[in-house]
Write a protein that holds these residues in place. Structure first.
Motif, short mmCIF file in Angstrom:
data_model
loop_
_atom_site.label_atom_id
_atom_site.label_comp_id
_atom_site.label_asym_id
_atom_site.label_seq_id
_atom_site.Cartn_x
_atom_site.Cartn_y
_atom_site.Cartn_z
N VAL A 19 86.13 20.13 37.01
CA VAL A 19 86.66 21.17 37.87
C VAL A 19 88.14 20.92 38.11
O VAL A 19 88.54 19.83 38.50
CB VAL A 19 85.91 21.21 39.23
CG1 VAL A 19 86.48 22.29 40.13
CG2 VAL A 19 84.41 21.41 39.01
N VAL A 20 88.94 21.96 37.87
CA VAL A 20 90.38 21.90 38.12
C VAL A 20 90.65 22.73 39.36
O VAL A 20 90.29 23.91 39.43
CB VAL A 20 91.19 22.43 36.92
CG1 VAL A 20 92.68 22.37 37.21
CG2 VAL A 20 90.85 21.65 35.67
N THR A 21 91.27 22.11 40.35
CA THR A 21 91.55 22.80 41.60
C THR A 21 92.93 22.38 42.09
O THR A 21 93.49 21.38 41.63
CB THR A 21 90.47 22.48 42.66
OG1 THR A 21 90.68 23.28 43.81
CG2 THR A 21 90.47 21.02 43.04
N LEU A 60 86.45 23.86 30.89
CA LEU A 60 86.84 23.50 32.26
C LEU A 60 86.40 24.56 33.24
O LEU A 60 86.25 25.73 32.89
CB LEU A 60 88.36 23.35 32.36
CG LEU A 60 89.02 22.25 31.54
CD1 LEU A 60 90.53 22.30 31.76
CD2 LEU A 60 88.47 20.89 31.92
N VAL A 61 86.22 24.16 34.48
CA VAL A 61 85.95 25.08 35.58
C VAL A 61 87.22 25.15 36.41
O VAL A 61 87.74 24.12 36.83
CB VAL A 61 84.76 24.58 36.45
CG1 VAL A 61 84.57 25.46 37.66
CG2 VAL A 61 83.49 24.49 35.61
N LEU A 62 87.74 26.36 36.61
CA LEU A 62 88.94 26.53 37.42
C LEU A 62 88.53 27.12 38.77
O LEU A 62 87.95 28.20 38.84
CB LEU A 62 89.93 27.47 36.73
CG LEU A 62 90.41 27.03 35.34
CD1 LEU A 62 91.41 28.03 34.80
CD2 LEU A 62 91.01 25.65 35.38
N ASP A 70 84.35 29.41 41.67
CA ASP A 70 84.47 28.71 40.39
C ASP A 70 84.44 29.68 39.25
O ASP A 70 83.61 30.60 39.21
CB ASP A 70 83.35 27.67 40.26
CG ASP A 70 83.48 26.54 41.27
OD1 ASP A 70 84.63 26.22 41.64
OD2 ASP A 70 82.46 25.99 41.67
N ASN A 71 85.36 29.50 38.30
CA ASN A 71 85.54 30.40 37.16
C ASN A 71 85.55 29.62 35.85
O ASN A 71 85.95 28.46 35.82
CB ASN A 71 86.90 31.10 37.27
CG ASN A 71 87.00 32.05 38.42
OD1 ASN A 71 86.72 33.24 38.27
ND2 ASN A 71 87.39 31.56 39.60
#
Length: 75
Positions: A19-21, A60-62, A70-71
């Motif tokens: 997850v990228v946040t 990846l999850v953005l 989550d996208n």
């Protein structure tokens, strides 16, 4: 510049999901690069990533900094 709406992920994420946040308190895109595509949140259309190559975030999850959904890239 192309715009692509991402696919929303509902439910729990798989173990080991990447997850990228944003760790910033300001609401701005999570990623920026030198590509030609803007990725928009599938829920609120916020530009989660700007000027990137979509293949660079495949898998990846953005997480949207605006609505916190989550996208992922569309299949």
């Amino acid at each position: 510049m192309a715009k692509l709406t991402m696919r929303l992920l509902d439910g729990p994420l798989a173990d080991g999901a990447k997850v990228v946040t944003s760790m910033d308190s300001r609401i701005r895109p999570v990623l920026a690069g030198g590509g030609r595509t803007t990725l928009r949140c599938g829920s609120c259309a916020f530009p989660v990533a700007r000027r990137i190559d979509p293949e660079s975030v495949r898998g990846l999850v953005l997480r949207c900094p605006r609505c916190h959904r989550d996208n992922a890239l569309p299949d």
